[in-house]
Design a protein around this motif. Structure first.
Motif, PDB file in Angstrom:
ATOM      1  N   PHE A   1       0.842  -1.197   0.000  1.00 56.39           N
ATOM      2  CA  PHE A   1       0.000   0.000   0.000  1.00 56.39           C
ATOM      3  C   PHE A   1       0.881   1.252   0.000  1.00 56.39           C
ATOM      4  CE2 PHE A   1      -3.458  -2.397   2.621  1.00 56.39           C
ATOM      5  CZ  PHE A   1      -3.761  -3.155   1.504  1.00 56.39           C
ATOM      6  N   ARG A   2       0.273   2.384  -0.357  1.00 55.49           N
ATOM      7  CA  ARG A   2       0.972   3.667  -0.323  1.00 55.49           C
ATOM      8  C   ARG A   2       0.182   4.651   0.535  1.00 55.49           C
ATOM      9  NH1 ARG A   2       1.353   3.129  -6.360  1.00 55.49           N
ATOM     10  NH2 ARG A   2      -0.270   4.729  -6.423  1.00 55.49           N
ATOM     11  N   ASN A   3       0.885   5.608   1.094  1.00 51.78           N
ATOM     12  CA  ASN A   3       0.220   6.596   1.945  1.00 51.78           C
ATOM     13  C   ASN A   3      -0.711   7.514   1.167  1.00 51.78           C
ATOM     14  OD1 ASN A   3       1.976   5.405   3.740  1.00 51.78           O
ATOM     15  ND2 ASN A   3       2.710   7.313   4.625  1.00 51.78           N
ATOM     16  N   ASP A   4      -0.507   7.634  -0.147  1.00 51.44           N
ATOM     17  CA  ASP A   4      -1.374   8.487  -0.957  1.00 51.44           C
ATOM     18  C   ASP A   4      -2.520   7.708  -1.599  1.00 51.44           C
ATOM     19  OD1 ASP A   4       0.113   7.032  -2.745  1.00 51.44           O
ATOM     20  OD2 ASP A   4       0.711   8.734  -3.985  1.00 51.44           O
ATOM     21  N   ASP A   5      -2.669   6.449  -1.239  1.00 50.87           N
ATOM     22  CA  ASP A   5      -3.789   5.650  -1.747  1.00 50.87           C
ATOM     23  C   ASP A   5      -5.111   6.143  -1.168  1.00 50.87           C
ATOM     24  OD1 ASP A   5      -2.804   3.717  -3.566  1.00 50.87           O
ATOM     25  OD2 ASP A   5      -1.953   2.546  -1.918  1.00 50.87           O
ATOM     26  N   ILE A   6      -6.178   5.919  -1.927  1.00 55.42           N
ATOM     27  CA  ILE A   6      -7.538   6.151  -1.440  1.00 55.42           C
ATOM     28  C   ILE A   6      -8.212   4.787  -1.365  1.00 55.42           C
ATOM     29  CG2 ILE A   6      -9.766   7.277  -1.868  1.00 55.42           C
ATOM     30  CD1 ILE A   6      -8.293   9.419  -3.439  1.00 55.42           C
ATOM     31  N   PHE A   7      -8.561   4.382  -0.151  1.00 60.17           N
ATOM     32  CA  PHE A   7      -9.100   3.046   0.102  1.00 60.17           C
ATOM     33  C   PHE A   7     -10.624   3.058   0.088  1.00 60.17           C
ATOM     34  CE2 PHE A   7      -4.859   3.024   1.712  1.00 60.17           C
ATOM     35  CZ  PHE A   7      -4.396   1.729   1.554  1.00 60.17           C
ATOM     36  N   TYR A   8     -11.182   1.957  -0.386  1.00 61.64           N
ATOM     37  CA  TYR A   8     -12.645   1.801  -0.393  1.00 61.64           C
ATOM     38  C   TYR A   8     -13.004   0.551   0.393  1.00 61.64           C
ATOM     39  CZ  TYR A   8     -17.406   0.991  -2.119  1.00 61.64           C
ATOM     40  OH  TYR A   8     -18.765   0.787  -2.201  1.00 61.64           O
ATOM     41  N   THR A   9     -13.829   0.709   1.424  1.00 55.74           N
ATOM     42  CA  THR A   9     -14.271  -0.460   2.189  1.00 55.74           C
ATOM     43  C   THR A   9     -15.768  -0.399   2.458  1.00 55.74           C
ATOM     44  OG1 THR A   9     -13.963  -1.782   4.196  1.00 55.74           O
ATOM     45  CG2 THR A   9     -13.690   0.601   4.432  1.00 55.74           C
TER      46      THR A   9
ATOM     47  N   GLN B   1      -5.414   2.371   7.780  1.00 57.60           N
ATOM     48  CA  GLN B   1      -4.565   3.053   6.800  1.00 57.60           C
ATOM     49  C   GLN B   1      -4.659   4.567   6.936  1.00 57.60           C
ATOM     50  OE1 GLN B   1      -2.519   1.024   5.286  1.00 57.60           O
ATOM     51  NE2 GLN B   1      -3.696  -0.646   6.251  1.00 57.60           N
ATOM     52  N   ALA B   2      -5.805   5.056   7.366  1.00 57.96           N
ATOM     53  CA  ALA B   2      -5.954   6.495   7.625  1.00 57.96           C
ATOM     54  C   ALA B   2      -5.314   6.867   8.953  1.00 57.96           C
ATOM     55  CB  ALA B   2      -7.436   6.881   7.621  1.00 57.96           C
ATOM     56  N   LEU B   3      -5.556   6.064   9.987  1.00 54.13           N
ATOM     57  CA  LEU B   3      -5.084   6.411  11.319  1.00 54.13           C
ATOM     58  C   LEU B   3      -3.574   6.310  11.457  1.00 54.13           C
ATOM     59  CD1 LEU B   3      -7.782   4.588  13.502  1.00 54.13           C
ATOM     60  CD2 LEU B   3      -7.809   6.933  12.636  1.00 54.13           C
ATOM     61  N   LEU B   4      -2.966   5.324  10.808  1.00 50.53           N
ATOM     62  CA  LEU B   4      -1.546   5.055  11.014  1.00 50.53           C
ATOM     63  C   LEU B   4      -0.657   5.447   9.848  1.00 50.53           C
ATOM     64  CD1 LEU B   4      -1.712   1.539  12.734  1.00 50.53           C
ATOM     65  CD2 LEU B   4      -1.837   3.807  13.763  1.00 50.53           C
ATOM     66  N   PHE B   5      -1.235   5.694   8.675  1.00 54.26           N
ATOM     67  CA  PHE B   5      -0.413   6.011   7.505  1.00 54.26           C
ATOM     68  C   PHE B   5      -0.885   7.238   6.743  1.00 54.26           C
ATOM     69  CE2 PHE B   5       0.169   1.491   8.363  1.00 54.26           C
ATOM     70  CZ  PHE B   5       1.553   1.413   8.424  1.00 54.26           C
ATOM     71  N   GLY B   6      -1.902   7.912   7.240  1.00 52.45           N
ATOM     72  CA  GLY B   6      -2.326   9.171   6.634  1.00 52.45           C
ATOM     73  C   GLY B   6      -3.040   9.046   5.314  1.00 52.45           C
ATOM     74  N   ALA B   7      -3.547   7.867   4.985  1.00 52.00           N
ATOM     75  CA  ALA B   7      -4.277   7.677   3.734  1.00 52.00           C
ATOM     76  C   ALA B   7      -5.726   8.139   3.891  1.00 52.00           C
ATOM     77  CB  ALA B   7      -4.229   6.211   3.315  1.00 52.00           C
ATOM     78  N   THR B   8      -6.457   8.144   2.789  1.00 50.77           N
ATOM     79  CA  THR B   8      -7.885   8.480   2.790  1.00 50.77           C
ATOM     80  C   THR B   8      -8.688   7.192   2.642  1.00 50.77           C
ATOM     81  OG1 THR B   8      -7.485  10.654   1.799  1.00 50.77           O
ATOM     82  CG2 THR B   8      -9.708   9.755   1.614  1.00 50.77           C
ATOM     83  N   VAL B   9      -9.737   7.049   3.439  1.00 54.37           N
ATOM     84  CA  VAL B   9     -10.567   5.843   3.405  1.00 54.37           C
ATOM     85  C   VAL B   9     -12.012   6.236   3.111  1.00 54.37           C
ATOM     86  CG1 VAL B   9     -11.424   3.851   4.698  1.00 54.37           C
ATOM     87  CG2 VAL B   9      -9.062   4.633   5.022  1.00 54.37           C
ATOM     88  N   VAL B  10     -12.577   5.612   2.090  1.00 57.20           N
ATOM     89  CA  VAL B  10     -13.985   5.801   1.751  1.00 57.20           C
ATOM     90  C   VAL B  10     -14.779   4.700   2.457  1.00 57.20           C
ATOM     91  CG1 VAL B  10     -15.708   5.891  -0.093  1.00 57.20           C
ATOM     92  CG2 VAL B  10     -13.390   6.806  -0.478  1.00 57.20           C
ATOM     93  N   ILE B  11     -15.732   5.100   3.290  1.00 59.46           N
ATOM     94  CA  ILE B  11     -16.550   4.163   4.058  1.00 59.46           C
ATOM     95  C   ILE B  11     -17.942   4.098   3.454  1.00 59.46           C
ATOM     96  CG2 ILE B  11     -17.576   3.682   6.321  1.00 59.46           C
ATOM     97  CD1 ILE B  11     -15.251   5.234   7.573  1.00 59.46           C
ATOM     98  N   ARG B  12     -18.428   2.895   3.245  1.00 59.27           N
ATOM     99  CA  ARG B  12     -19.818   2.719   2.793  1.00 59.27           C
ATOM    100  C   ARG B  12     -20.594   2.031   3.896  1.00 59.27           C
ATOM    101  NH1 ARG B  12     -22.819   2.799  -1.976  1.00 59.27           N
ATOM    102  NH2 ARG B  12     -24.658   1.462  -1.873  1.00 59.27           N
TER     103      ARG B  12
END
Length: 573
Positions: free
Chosen positions: A357-365, A381-392
């Motif tokens: 994974f990368r810190n600039d990734d945008i995750f979808y869960t 990934q957001a809390l520990l690596f500063g990524a963006t997470v899309v929550i559904r």
């Protein structure tokens, strides 16, 4: 069946998960497999596994008495080997003496190669040569993980501490996206501080237990994050539970308080009288000054007046308890697994580093946040690596890639049969109109894997295997179709995972006289339904020796190992 009858080979039918005639072995009258040799001259033979714990001491295998002819042939082979070895040594010495090391050294190498080929040991080097790029990559990533873990252990970091670093670095970057609304890192931190200050003012402190019963939304994460700043322990309760199962989940964790969403007020009202009177109730509403249950406090209104500053409370430690995450309850009532700050870091960091994974990734869960997969591996990934997470809020097969396209997601998460449902949807422009470079999860079956990645243009799949309460995990890091992970043939001591013998009837490990579990031997399996997967054996059974596939779904219990390997799952060398 007559045990004296010659063994007839048998095949494993990959589609049906059954053993049929013409490839492997015969079975005796009591259902136990008997040893047989492959028809091609015998890479190795099958060894019958123990059928019950009491048979474990013998390993479950039997051998027929050797005839006098067999003994003569065996002695003859030993003599031939001894003579051949002596002749080889003599030849090498003569070549080296009369022609020098320039010819003597190649002669030694040729002799070693001949010995490897004759003994069958060449296969280890063959597999090692093919798998060394993967194993070295995994080793490097594992070392990076250990460095990360040791660093935060030395600093006594908590999850909130690491998150605060990213709040300071990128306060305005989207942390969570939910139903079109972006929550920045600063907004999540402010909300978590409000939660912490409300409960701190109500007397909650380190070691108190506050249950969380809420649907998927950013407030779910921000709430437990805020409570963790007080050192509280937060059981993440499945919001689909009702009545006895819900009461059990609250009481088994000995909750001092319970936070629940307004959409779940009916479920909570059904169990209020069954809960201890000492359990405080907090209702979360979508807006302030809304009705709440008679025994509950209006959490939303309390938050409006709370401070956004860091609470002045005793800080928890790196190894302190953070969450209780429950098992699914498929074999009884849900059981709580303890997640410490250190374990949260290890699990989230492991999938981040090992899967690439990368810190600039945008995750979808779209997975529930009360389980490890969605609530730790993605949210982390957001809390520990500063990524963006899309929550559904809930999974939708038809909207999966539509959402990924809408929010420019680069990594998406799946589990179980989700991929099958997604594949069953009608084709649309969003099938390949997204930016997803990697999907990760477990349960993508080999039967649909190629079609799925081709239709949706997925460059990489990171399949993993593990359990919240388990002590080992494996990951497919090199995009091999059908594999849930691998066991290194070169450096097994670095990450030791073994496949052990188990009782087919109970799934319990078979132990020896010393009380220890027994590692499966080469080619060992238990019976038609329970195959104790041996890596070398499977590499002979299937056409591709490095993407090993066990039989597809069968209605049988799991095989017991250090981690549980389901029979429909896949393993690699």
């Amino acid at each position: 069946m007559n045990n004296n009858e010659p063994n007839k080979p048998a095949n494993i039918d990959i589609e049906k998960g059954l053993v049929v005639e013409n490839e492997l072995s015969n079975f005796s009258n009591n259902g136990s497999p008997t040893a047989t040799s492959p028809s091609n001259g015998g890479d190795a033979s099958l060894t019958a596994a123990a059928a019950a714990p009491g048979d474990g001491d013998q390993g479950g295998s039997t051998s027929s008495p050797q005839t006098s002819g067999d003994r003569v042939r065996l002695v003859f082979l030993y003599v031939i080997q001894f003579v051949g070895f002596g002749a080889s040594v003599a030849g090498i010495v003569l070549v080296w003496y009369y022609m020098g090391w320039e010819f003597g050294l190649p002669a030694v190498l040729i002799a070693l190669l001949a010995v490897l080929i004759a003994s069958g040991k060449w296969r280890w080097f063959y597999i090692a040569a093919l798998t060394i790029p993967r194993d070295v990559t995994a080793l490097i990533r594992y070392v990076k993980l250990l460095i990360l873990v040791k660093k935060h252990a030395r600093l006594n970091s908590t999850i909130a501490d690491i998150f605060a670093e990213y709040v300071a670095k990128q306060p305005d970057k989207p942390c969570f996206i939910f139903e079109g609304r972006e929550w920045t890192f600063k907004e999540v931190n402010d909300y978590s501080n409000r939660i912490a200050n409300v409960f701190h003012s109500h007397g909650y402190k380190q070691g108190d237990v506050v249950g969380l019963l809420l649907e998927n939304r950013p407030e779910f994460v921000a709430t437990w994050l805020g409570l963790s700043k007080l050192g509280a322990i937060i059981p993440l309760i499945n919001h689909n539970l009702r009545k006895n199962a819900l009461v059990h989940s609250v009481t088994v964790a000995k909750c001092n308080a319970l936070i629940y969403g307004e959409a779940l007020r009916d479920a909570v009202s059904e169990i209020t009288e069954s809960l201890p009177s000492s359990t405080a109730m907090y209702q979360f509403n979508d807006s302030v000054q809304q009705p709440v249950l008679s025994n509950s406090k209006d959490l939303t209104t309390l938050l409006q007046a709370a401070s956004k500053e860091q609470p002045n409370a005793q800080k928890p430690g790196h190894h302190d308890k953070l969450l209780y995450i429950y098992t699914s309850g498929t074999t009884g009532l849900p059981k709580a697994a303890v997640i410490t700050h250190s374990r949260f870091l290890f699990i989230t960091g492991a999938i981040h580093i090992v899967a690439g994974f990368r810190n600039d990734d945008i995750f979808y869960t779209p997975l529930p946040l009360y389980h490890t997969a969605g609530g730790m591996m993605s949210v982390g990934q957001a809390l520990l690596f500063g990524a963006t997470v899309v929550i559904r809020k809930k999974f939708s097969a038809s909207q999966f890639f539509a959402d990924c396209q809408k929010y420019n997601c680069t990594v998406a998460q799946y589990i179980g049969e989700m991929c099958r449902y997604i594949l069953a949807t009608p084709s649309s422009a969003t099938d390949k109109g997204h930016k997803v470079r990697l999907i990760f999860g477990n349960g993508l079956r080999p039967q649909i894997w190629p079609q799925f990645v081709e239709r949706f243009n997925i460059p990489r799949v990171a399949e993993f295997y593990g359990a919240t309460e388990g002590n080992a995990n494996i990951v497919n890091i090199d995009n091999t179709v059908g594999a849930i992970g691998f066991v290194s043939r070169i450096i097994p001591a670095v990450y030791p995972i073994s496949i052990i013998r188990a009782d087919p009837a109970t799934g319990e490990p078979i132990r020896g006289k010393d009380g220890l579990c027994q590692v499966c031997e080469l080619n060992e399996f238990h019976n038609v339904d329970f195959i104790a997967v041996n890596i070398s054996y499977l590499s002979r059974l299937f056409p591709d020796p490095f993407a090993l596939r066990a039989p597809p779904p069968c209605d049988v219990p799991a095989i017991q190992q250090l981690v549980v390997l389901r029979i429909e799952s896949t393993m690699r060398v």
